[in-house]
Every structure is written in C-alpha cells, then in structure tokens.
Design an enzyme around this catalytic site. Structure first.
Site, PDB file in Angstrom:
ATOM      1  N   ILE A   1     101.428  59.002  52.719  1.00 21.02           N
ATOM      2  CA  ILE A   1     100.546  60.483  52.104  1.00 21.02           C
ATOM      3  C   ILE A   1      99.580  61.218  53.452  1.00 21.02           C
ATOM      4  O   ILE A   1      97.899  59.917  53.394  1.00 21.02           O
ATOM      5  CB  ILE A   1     100.132  60.453  50.702  1.00 21.02           C
ATOM      6  CG1 ILE A   1     101.391  60.170  50.293  1.00 21.02           C
ATOM      7  CG2 ILE A   1      98.878  61.676  50.652  1.00 21.02           C
ATOM      8  CD1 ILE A   1     100.282  59.682  48.761  1.00 21.02           C
TER       9      ILE A   1
ATOM     10  N   TYR B   1      94.953  55.390  43.307  1.00 16.69           N
ATOM     11  CA  TYR B   1      94.778  55.551  44.809  1.00 16.69           C
ATOM     12  C   TYR B   1      93.259  54.700  45.041  1.00 16.69           C
ATOM     13  O   TYR B   1      91.964  55.506  44.338  1.00 16.69           O
ATOM     14  CB  TYR B   1      94.393  57.593  44.451  1.00 16.69           C
ATOM     15  CG  TYR B   1      93.810  58.352  45.750  1.00 16.69           C
ATOM     16  CD1 TYR B   1      93.727  57.634  46.700  1.00 16.69           C
ATOM     17  CD2 TYR B   1      93.752  59.850  45.953  1.00 16.69           C
ATOM     18  CE1 TYR B   1      92.986  58.356  47.969  1.00 16.69           C
ATOM     19  CE2 TYR B   1      93.783  60.388  46.704  1.00 16.69           C
ATOM     20  CZ  TYR B   1      93.805  59.910  48.037  1.00 16.69           C
ATOM     21  OH  TYR B   1      92.526  60.810  48.713  1.00 16.69           O
TER      22      TYR B   1
ATOM     23  N   LYS C   1      98.826  55.136  46.149  1.00 14.31           N
ATOM     24  CA  LYS C   1      98.161  55.340  47.200  1.00 14.31           C
ATOM     25  C   LYS C   1      97.422  54.087  48.003  1.00 14.31           C
ATOM     26  O   LYS C   1      96.216  54.477  47.621  1.00 14.31           O
ATOM     27  CB  LYS C   1      98.220  56.662  47.323  1.00 14.31           C
ATOM     28  CG  LYS C   1      97.423  57.862  48.966  1.00 14.31           C
ATOM     29  CD  LYS C   1      97.141  59.150  48.773  1.00 14.31           C
ATOM     30  CE  LYS C   1      96.573  59.199  49.582  1.00 14.31           C
ATOM     31  NZ  LYS C   1      95.875  58.611  50.555  1.00 14.31           N
TER      32      LYS C   1
END
Length: 293
Positions: free
Chosen positions: A204, A132, A160
């Site tokens: 996301i 992330y 992500k």
C-alpha cells in the site's frame, strides 16, 4: 495468487478546503487505468483532517467510481473505539473490499487495549479487517506478538505495516507464513519488491500517487516472473523516493508533487505546511528528472 498494489489515494481539495470529489474521482481513474487498487482515507488521504460525514461520502464516491474494477480498502481508525466502530459499520454498508484500522492516536494504549480495540471492530462487521501500524504517527505500535494474537480472529485478515522497520516487517511476515489467511501489506516504498519476495500479499503505497505506472510495473513484472524488470522498476521507485522525501514530510511532498503536475488536487488542509517557492522549485526539478511533468 497474484500480489496486489494499492495506492493510498490523496484526497483532493478546493481552494476553500472543501473536498473536490470530481478531482478525487479523476485520481481514482488514473490509478485504475495504471492497474493499481485503491486505499482511501489513509495517511496520504489526509484522513485525520476529514470529518466523519466526509469520510463516508468520500468512500461512497470512490467505490462508485471504481465500479468493481479493482479492490477498495478504507481506513476507519480513530482514537476512540466508539467512532472507529461507527465508521467501520458505514464502510461495511457501502461495500468496500476491506476495512483498515489504524492504531488509535493521541490515546496511549496497552497491547491488551489494542487487542480489545481491533477485536471489537472486527466483531461488528462482515467486511475483512486489516490492522494498520504506523507508530511514528500514532505513538501506538502493534507488537508482533499482539498481531499474532489478533491473527486468530476470524475476521482479521492481515496487517498494513507502515512502521519503516525491516525487523518488524520480517516479524509480521513470519506470522503470515505460520497463519493461513493472515496477509501482510508493506507500506515502505523502498521495500515493495523485497516484501513481495518475502511473502507479502502486496503493498500500500503513498508514493504511487505520483508514480502510478512504476508501482504497477513492479507488481506486474513480479507477478509475471520477470525479476530483472521488477528490480529495474523498484530501483526507479526507490531513487524517486529518496530524492522526493529528502525534502521533508512524505505525504505533504507527494501531494505537492501531484499539485505541480495537476493543480486540481489542491493543497492539504491547514495546519499542514504551507507551500514554499524554493521547495516547489526543487520538487519540479525532481519531477523533470523522472519525466513526470
């Protein structure tokens, strides 16, 4: 394979700043009904303001509310590998779909340090791990070369990207094209459709908290092959993003926009910016413009 939309779910608070689990569950139901998957304890979920025990219980509540209907990703990332590892093992026990690990914050890391950090966590759990990257908040950036090294780990399933730089996203997507099983989920809300068209497994989204049906609409139309409808929905999403985020810090604005339509979500924990009457008026005007009131 169909692409997926996850919403980086807000964490709801009571007036005394304790977590309002009932209201948080209501937000989960709202997103599931719209057709979105859930990420909890992320940036939009005020994860940095939550205690260890709260993150564990929050994840248990979200997983229970979802009841297997959609996927659940939870963020375990903390400054120290030690606590990240402890959280990841708890999330592994609870049974989430995947564990996201935000880059350490406050502690400056080398790229080699990041490799050790992520590999240690991925070694310790059976649940797939996603890197992330959000350097504007953590001051640590996962270089594409580092992401490619980590893509060889058998339990690191993807990344992500919330960096906001299209060039970095393109570099991550190029890794995904070369490495089977390494997925990219985009974070920038104005790039949802572009990311899907260029190989992302999905997105996301923080903005999806305030506009769940439009986010789901982008994904539904794309998966159905209706590019014109996907472009129409993305245009609405992008305009809303531009209008809302033009007022200040995005996560705080998303939470405040939600609050103005549903006060049960509460405010963010202090020392987050305090609500401002003039800003509330501007947010209300934007919500009315997009028929979100």
């Amino acid at each position: 394979m169909s692409k997926k939309a996850f919403v980086a779910l807000v964490t709801c608070f009571n007036e005394d700043e304790t977590i309002n689990f009932a209201a948080t569950r209501a937000q989960v139901r709202r997103q599931v009904e719209a057709g979105n998957n859930i990420m909890c304890a992320g940036t939009n979920g005020d994860f940095s303001a939550l205690t260890y025990d709260e993150k564990v219980r929050l994840t248990e509540e979200v997983v229970d509310e979802v009841g297997g209907r959609v996927d659940v990703i939870v963020n375990a990332g903390m400054p120290a590998t030690f606590e990240t590892l402890k959280l990841a093992r708890e999330f592994d026990r609870i049974g989430v779909t995947a564990i996201a690990v935000i880059t350490p914050f406050f502690i400056a890391c080398t790229q080699e340090g990041l490799v050790r950090h992520f590999s240690t966590v991925a070694d310790a759990v059976s649940t797939p791990v996603y890197l992330y990257d959000i350097p504007a908040r953590t001051q640590n950036h996962i270089e594409p070369e580092t992401a490619e090294r980590l893509s060889a780990h058998g339990n690191i399933a993807g990344i992500k990207d919330s960096g906001g730089a299209k060039e970095t996203l393109e570099a991550y997507l190029a890794i995904s094209a070369r490495v089977p099983g390494f997925e990219v989920y985009s974070g920038p809300d104005h790039l949802v459709l572009w990311s899907l068209q260029n190989g992302a497994a999905g997105c996301i989204s923080g903005l999806g908290n305030a506009m769940p049906q439009v986010l789901a609409g982008i994904l539904d139309a794309y998966n159905a092959g209706d590019l014109a409808e996907a472009e129409r929905q993305q245009a609405i999403f992008t305009r809303f993003r531009t209008d809302l985020y033009g007022l200040g810090f995005p996560p705080a604005l998303v939470k405040r926009a939600l609050y103005l339509t549903d006060p049960s979500v509460g405010a963010s924990r202090q020392p987050a910016l305090l609500p401002d009457a003039e800003q509330d008026r501007k947010i209300a005007e934007i919500l009315a413009r997009y028929e979100l009131t």
